[in-house]
Design an enzyme around this catalytic site. Structure first.
Site, PDB file in Angstrom:
ATOM      1  N   ASP A  30       8.514   4.693   2.215  1.00  0.00           N
ATOM      2  CA  ASP A  30       7.225   5.373   2.306  1.00  0.00           C
ATOM      3  C   ASP A  30       7.316   6.717   1.582  1.00  0.00           C
ATOM      4  O   ASP A  30       8.306   7.447   1.718  1.00  0.00           O
ATOM      5  CB  ASP A  30       6.836   5.575   3.779  1.00  0.00           C
ATOM      6  CG  ASP A  30       5.355   5.883   3.937  1.00  0.00           C
ATOM      7  OD1 ASP A  30       4.634   5.042   4.490  1.00  0.00           O
ATOM      8  OD2 ASP A  30       4.930   6.965   3.486  1.00  0.00           O
ATOM      9  N   GLN A  93      -5.509   2.783   9.309  1.00  0.00           N
ATOM     10  CA  GLN A  93      -5.058   2.128   8.080  1.00  0.00           C
ATOM     11  C   GLN A  93      -5.634   2.844   6.862  1.00  0.00           C
ATOM     12  O   GLN A  93      -6.846   3.002   6.738  1.00  0.00           O
ATOM     13  CB  GLN A  93      -5.501   0.652   8.080  1.00  0.00           C
ATOM     14  CG  GLN A  93      -4.973  -0.113   6.872  1.00  0.00           C
ATOM     15  CD  GLN A  93      -5.310  -1.608   6.928  1.00  0.00           C
ATOM     16  OE1 GLN A  93      -6.016  -2.065   7.831  1.00  0.00           O
ATOM     17  NE2 GLN A  93      -4.808  -2.350   5.960  1.00  0.00           N
ATOM     18  N   HIS A  99       0.490  -4.303   5.851  1.00  0.00           N
ATOM     19  CA  HIS A  99       1.900  -3.901   5.732  1.00  0.00           C
ATOM     20  C   HIS A  99       2.437  -3.513   7.104  1.00  0.00           C
ATOM     21  O   HIS A  99       1.709  -2.993   7.948  1.00  0.00           O
ATOM     22  CB  HIS A  99       2.076  -2.733   4.760  1.00  0.00           C
ATOM     23  CG  HIS A  99       1.170  -1.574   5.037  1.00  0.00           C
ATOM     24  ND1 HIS A  99      -0.157  -1.569   4.668  1.00  0.00           N
ATOM     25  CD2 HIS A  99       1.386  -0.387   5.653  1.00  0.00           C
ATOM     26  CE1 HIS A  99      -0.713  -0.441   5.045  1.00  0.00           C
ATOM     27  NE2 HIS A  99       0.199   0.301   5.656  1.00  0.00           N
ATOM     28  N   HIS A 101       5.011  -0.939   8.901  1.00  0.00           N
ATOM     29  CA  HIS A 101       5.876   0.231   8.804  1.00  0.00           C
ATOM     30  C   HIS A 101       7.142  -0.103   9.599  1.00  0.00           C
ATOM     31  O   HIS A 101       7.061  -0.618  10.728  1.00  0.00           O
ATOM     32  CB  HIS A 101       5.230   1.459   9.456  1.00  0.00           C
ATOM     33  CG  HIS A 101       3.975   1.933   8.792  1.00  0.00           C
ATOM     34  ND1 HIS A 101       3.938   3.054   7.987  1.00  0.00           N
ATOM     35  CD2 HIS A 101       2.711   1.430   8.802  1.00  0.00           C
ATOM     36  CE1 HIS A 101       2.699   3.233   7.550  1.00  0.00           C
ATOM     37  NE2 HIS A 101       1.934   2.258   8.029  1.00  0.00           N
TER      38      HIS A 101
HETATM   39  P1  AMP Z   1      -1.363   2.963   6.522  1.00  0.00           P
HETATM   40  O1  AMP Z   1      -1.953   4.278   6.954  1.00  0.00           O
HETATM   41  O2  AMP Z   1      -0.831   2.138   7.654  1.00  0.00           O
HETATM   42  O3  AMP Z   1      -2.299   2.201   5.614  1.00  0.00           O
HETATM   43  O4  AMP Z   1      -0.062   3.330   5.696  1.00  0.00           O
HETATM   44  C1  AMP Z   1      -0.072   3.571   4.321  1.00  0.00           C
HETATM   45  C2  AMP Z   1       1.240   4.207   3.997  1.00  0.00           C
HETATM   46  O5  AMP Z   1       1.447   4.104   2.601  1.00  0.00           O
HETATM   47  C3  AMP Z   1       1.325   5.690   4.358  1.00  0.00           C
HETATM   48  O6  AMP Z   1       2.404   5.913   5.273  1.00  0.00           O
HETATM   49  C4  AMP Z   1       1.570   6.368   3.001  1.00  0.00           C
HETATM   50  O7  AMP Z   1       2.464   7.460   3.104  1.00  0.00           O
HETATM   51  C5  AMP Z   1       2.159   5.236   2.193  1.00  0.00           C
HETATM   52  N1  AMP Z   1       1.982   5.341   0.746  1.00  0.00           N
HETATM   53  C6  AMP Z   1       0.850   5.636   0.080  1.00  0.00           C
HETATM   54  N2  AMP Z   1       1.066   5.619  -1.253  1.00  0.00           N
HETATM   55  C7  AMP Z   1       2.384   5.299  -1.412  1.00  0.00           C
HETATM   56  C8  AMP Z   1       3.218   5.116  -2.558  1.00  0.00           C
HETATM   57  N3  AMP Z   1       2.763   5.289  -3.804  1.00  0.00           N
HETATM   58  N4  AMP Z   1       4.521   4.799  -2.363  1.00  0.00           N
HETATM   59  C9  AMP Z   1       5.000   4.640  -1.103  1.00  0.00           C
HETATM   60  N5  AMP Z   1       4.253   4.788   0.004  1.00  0.00           N
HETATM   61  C10 AMP Z   1       2.962   5.122  -0.129  1.00  0.00           C
END
Ligand code: AMP
Length: 111
Positions: A30, A93, A99, A101
């Site tokens: 992440d 989300q 996805h 975590h």
């Molecule tokens: P969610 O809020 O469950 O949709 O989680 C999305 C996650 O994606 C968050 O924890 C972000 O920090 C992560 N995220 C967003 N863009 C990227 C990226 N380019 N590379 C890695 N993680 C990312």
């Protein structure tokens, strides 16, 4: 459904720190980690969320569940880890591509 940032990462259009990949899933670190270890397990199929699953996705979801402990072991999370799926706006989300975590390296309470 439009391409998510994760689809673009899979297409190698955007860089990411890959920790695992196979024909069905990728796992990346992440970009804004909430724990010493924080990775995201993402299916290659762009399913929008847990609320958008169809019966044909059951094999993908089973594969993801079976892959999580392997990744946790690979990352050295010997004393446990937390898994989270955020679903929809109220679930927090941010990226509309389902996805898990996987977080570890510290203790979690019920937050
Ligand atoms: P969610 O809020 O469950 O949709 O989680 C999305 C996650 O994606 C968050 O924890 C972000 O920090 C992560 N995220 C967003 N863009 C990227 C990226 N380019 N590379 C890695 N993680 C990312």
């Amino acid at each position: 459904m439009t391409d998510s940032i994760f689809t673009r990462i899979m297409a190698k259009e955007i860089p990411a720190d890959f920790v695992y990949e196979d024909d069905v899933v990728i796992c990346i670190r992440d970009i804004a980690p909430k724990a010493p270890v924080h990775v995201l397990l993402i299916p290659r199929k762009p399913i929008q969320s847990l609320a958008h699953l169809s019966d044909e996705d059951s094999e993908i979801m089973a594969h993801m569940m079976m892959t999580i402990p392997k990744i946790a072991q690979q990352l050295g999370l010997k004393s446990g880890f937390r898994t989270i799926i955020n679903t929809g706006p109220d679930g927090g989300q941010e990226v509309d591509h389902i996805h898990f975590h996987i977080l570890g390296g510290r203790k979690f309470g019920f937050e």
